[in-house]
Design a protein around this motif. Structure first.
Motif, short mmCIF file in Angstrom:
data_model
loop_
_atom_site.label_atom_id
_atom_site.label_comp_id
_atom_site.label_asym_id
_atom_site.label_seq_id
_atom_site.Cartn_x
_atom_site.Cartn_y
_atom_site.Cartn_z
N GLY A 317 0.79 -1.22 0.00
CA GLY A 317 0.00 0.00 0.00
C GLY A 317 0.82 1.27 0.00
N VAL A 318 2.13 1.15 -0.17
CA VAL A 318 3.01 2.32 -0.20
C VAL A 318 3.45 2.58 -1.64
N ALA A 319 3.37 3.80 -2.07
CA ALA A 319 3.74 4.15 -3.45
C ALA A 319 5.23 3.93 -3.68
N ASN A 320 5.58 3.57 -4.90
CA ASN A 320 7.00 3.41 -5.23
C ASN A 320 7.74 4.73 -5.28
N THR A 321 7.02 5.84 -5.36
CA THR A 321 7.67 7.14 -5.23
C THR A 321 8.33 7.28 -3.87
N VAL A 322 7.83 6.54 -2.89
CA VAL A 322 8.41 6.52 -1.55
C VAL A 322 9.40 5.37 -1.41
N LEU A 323 8.98 4.16 -1.79
CA LEU A 323 9.83 2.98 -1.61
C LEU A 323 11.14 3.08 -2.39
N ARG A 328 16.44 11.66 0.69
CA ARG A 328 15.84 11.67 2.02
C ARG A 328 14.32 11.78 1.92
N LEU A 329 13.60 11.03 2.75
CA LEU A 329 12.15 11.10 2.77
C LEU A 329 11.68 12.31 3.57
N ASP A 330 10.60 12.96 3.09
CA ASP A 330 10.04 14.06 3.86
C ASP A 330 9.06 13.50 4.90
N ALA A 331 8.43 14.40 5.65
CA ALA A 331 7.58 13.97 6.77
C ALA A 331 6.39 13.13 6.28
N ASP A 332 5.77 13.54 5.18
CA ASP A 332 4.61 12.79 4.67
C ASP A 332 5.04 11.41 4.18
N GLU A 333 6.20 11.34 3.56
CA GLU A 333 6.70 10.05 3.06
C GLU A 333 7.05 9.11 4.20
N TRP A 334 7.61 9.66 5.27
CA TRP A 334 7.90 8.83 6.43
C TRP A 334 6.60 8.31 7.06
N ALA A 335 5.58 9.16 7.06
CA ALA A 335 4.29 8.74 7.60
C ALA A 335 3.72 7.58 6.77
N ALA A 336 3.90 7.65 5.45
CA ALA A 336 3.42 6.56 4.58
C ALA A 336 4.17 5.26 4.88
N ILE A 337 5.47 5.37 5.08
CA ILE A 337 6.27 4.19 5.42
C ILE A 337 5.80 3.59 6.74
N ARG A 338 5.56 4.45 7.72
CA ARG A 338 5.17 3.95 9.04
C ARG A 338 3.81 3.25 9.02
N ARG A 339 2.94 3.67 8.11
CA ARG A 339 1.61 3.05 8.04
C ARG A 339 1.66 1.61 7.53
N LEU A 359 -0.55 -9.20 15.02
CA LEU A 359 -0.01 -8.06 15.76
C LEU A 359 1.51 -8.15 15.85
N ASP A 360 2.04 -9.33 16.09
CA ASP A 360 3.50 -9.49 16.20
C ASP A 360 4.18 -9.22 14.86
N ALA A 361 3.58 -9.68 13.77
CA ALA A 361 4.18 -9.43 12.45
C ALA A 361 4.22 -7.95 12.14
N GLY A 362 3.17 -7.23 12.53
CA GLY A 362 3.14 -5.79 12.29
C GLY A 362 3.99 -4.99 13.25
N ALA A 363 4.55 -5.66 14.28
CA ALA A 363 5.33 -4.96 15.31
C ALA A 363 6.83 -5.03 15.05
N HIS A 364 7.23 -5.33 13.81
CA HIS A 364 8.66 -5.55 13.55
C HIS A 364 9.48 -4.27 13.58
N HIS A 365 8.84 -3.12 13.62
CA HIS A 365 9.58 -1.86 13.74
C HIS A 365 9.42 -1.24 15.13
N GLU A 366 8.84 -1.97 16.06
CA GLU A 366 8.77 -1.48 17.44
C GLU A 366 10.13 -1.64 18.11
N ARG A 367 10.38 -0.82 19.15
CA ARG A 367 11.65 -0.83 19.89
C ARG A 367 11.39 -1.06 21.37
N HIS A 374 4.38 0.95 14.68
CA HIS A 374 3.42 2.02 14.54
C HIS A 374 2.66 2.31 15.84
N LEU A 375 2.85 1.46 16.87
CA LEU A 375 2.11 1.61 18.12
C LEU A 375 2.93 2.20 19.26
#
Length: 441
Positions: A317-323, A328-339, A359-367, A374-375
């Motif tokens: 669901g992320v545009a290739n203009t971002v991927l 450097r990604l701008d704020a809106d592009e980072w928001a798209a990546i995070r979604r 939930l665990d699969a979607g949590a791979h960018h949590e710290r 994203h949570l």
């Protein structure tokens, strides 16, 4: 354990909808429409089974041409596909206008004209994009071990009755009946969503004998008064489409089949960008290595592997203009990546045998320190699976080429990650990664 394959594919088709730029449920609604047309037209039972699964998977190859769309037009691949589907792109004028609107929309007119001229006169761009999509879609069906008739139908999805389609220019009865139904059904669904039932039926009538088999269009038009059916499409599309599966030809799948589905959809995800060609498979390989180093049991490791293969579903669901952006990604592009992480969870929650690790699969960018996405989960909220996925995902990404840098060596990647052990990454799972990497090297 055996489950209905249709329950899995209809749920995962939502991932295909987003990369086609279509509303959620597009493929499932197309499936219901196609099966209703086929019933009205008297399509034989054997063909109905092939058609049903082909309709659910009709867009399985759609991610494979996303990078090419971005390379050609320099714009959002999803928006280009969405807009093109709504037009009579067989018209040279309409096709050119659609393509030009998509070409570098934020650039100067001169820059846009130069880019447009570079591909407009360099061959049949449409056929190239269609061929990429259809061939990959057929391959995905074969990976899942669906009948060859289903793969052949997907391969011929964009052929037209009069021979003016692509990629092979087949015509009439040379096009599999399942492909003829699919082409009509998906066009009807797009125009139904955009302009309503009468607009969709009028479109089909205008294109009868040109795009579509006239007998199938007649069958479609005969459903005009079936208000119960057309109204039902406003509900949960997955529930609606269940009623159309041929009851005497229900395909079931077992644990090995679930592995094949996960592997197939991992290739769909990785095909989205030339920079992620083997990312999901790589994360799965590394995750399994870490799990085996820790001595986790085989059943647990199998779940982990599936989650790793599917962890980036949301990137469809992320545009290739971002991927594929080299800078450097701008704020809106980072928001798209995070979604993308949230979308991964939402899609997997729809898939019964994968729901427990969604939930665990979607949590791979949590710290561990709560600064991930994203949570914003913290160490107390993160179980073992997202901790393994996190180290595997970052290690694979660092050791692969990206649009903004070359791949790093394993030692350099581990040195970078070591700085965040205990804050971003679990020290225990990072240590297991180091041990695995030392042996794997």
């Amino acid at each position: 354990m055996e489950v209905r394959l249709s329950d899995i594919l209809s749920a995962l088709s939502y991932a295909l909808d987003v990369t086609e730029g279509q509303p959620a449920g597009h493929a499932a609604r197309s499936c219901a429409i196609g099966m209703r047309i086929a019933q009205e037209a008297g399509v034989c039972d054997e063909e109905l089974s092939s058609l049903y699964y082909a309709l659910l998977l009709k867009d399985a190859g759609c991610s494979a041409n996303a990078g090419t769309v971005y390379e050609l037009f320099g714009s959002d691949d999803r928006a280009f596909k969405r807009d093109r589907r709504r037009t009579d792109y067989r018209s040279t004028r309409v096709n050119a206008a659609t393509a030009f609107r998509a070409t570098l929309p934020n650039a100067s007119l001169l820059t846009r004209l130069r880019r447009f001229g570079g591909f407009a006169f360099g061959g049949d761009t449409t056929d190239r994009l269609v061929a990429i999509r259809c061939e990959r879609g057929a391959d995905i069906a074969r990976m899942i071990d669906l009948p060859e008739s289903t793969a052949r139908a997907i391969l011929a999805l964009d052929e037209h009755w009069d021979g003016g389609g692509a990629p092979f220019g087949r015509k009439g009865a040379d096009i599999p009946v399942a492909a003829r139904v699919m082409g009509l059904a998906q066009a009807v669904e797009v125009h139904l969503a955009h302009g309503g039932l009468e607009a969709a039926l009028d479109m089909a009538a205008r294109r009868a004998g040109r795009w579509f088999d006239p007998e199938l269009v007649a069958a479609l038009l005969a459903t005009r008064g079936d208000r119960a059916f057309w109204s039902s499409l406003g509900g949960d599309a997955v529930e609606v489409v269940k009623a159309f599966e041929p009851t005497d030809r229900v395909l079931m799948t077992d644990e090995d089949g679930l592995d094949r589905v996960a592997e197939a959809f991992a290739t769909v995800v990785d095909a989205k960008s030339p920079f992620t060609g083997r990312h999901s498979a790589g994360v799965a390989r590394i995750s399994v290595g870490v799990a085996e180093t820790l001595g986790l049991p085989p059943e647990t490791t199998r779940d982990l592997r599936r989650a790793a293969l599917l962890h980036d579903l949301g990137k469809l669901g992320v545009a290739n203009t971002v991927l594929d952006k080299p800078g450097r990604l701008d704020a809106d592009e980072w928001a798209a990546i995070r979604r993308h992480a949230e979308l991964t969870t939402r899609i997997l929650e729809r898939v019964p045998p994968f729901r427990h690790f969604a939930l665990d699969a979607g949590a791979h960018h949590e710290r561990l320190d709560g600064r991930g996405y994203h949570l914003g989960l913290t160490a107390d909220q993160l179980g073992w699976m997202p901790r393994i996925l996190a180290v595997a995902d970052v290690f694979e990404a660092l050791t692969a080429d990206r649009p903004y840098r070359d791949a790093l060596g394993p030692d350099e990647a581990l040195a970078i990650m070591r700085r965040d052990a205990g804050t971003a990454f679990s020290s225990e799972h990072f240590a297991a990664l180091e041990s695995w990497a030392a042996v794997a090297a």
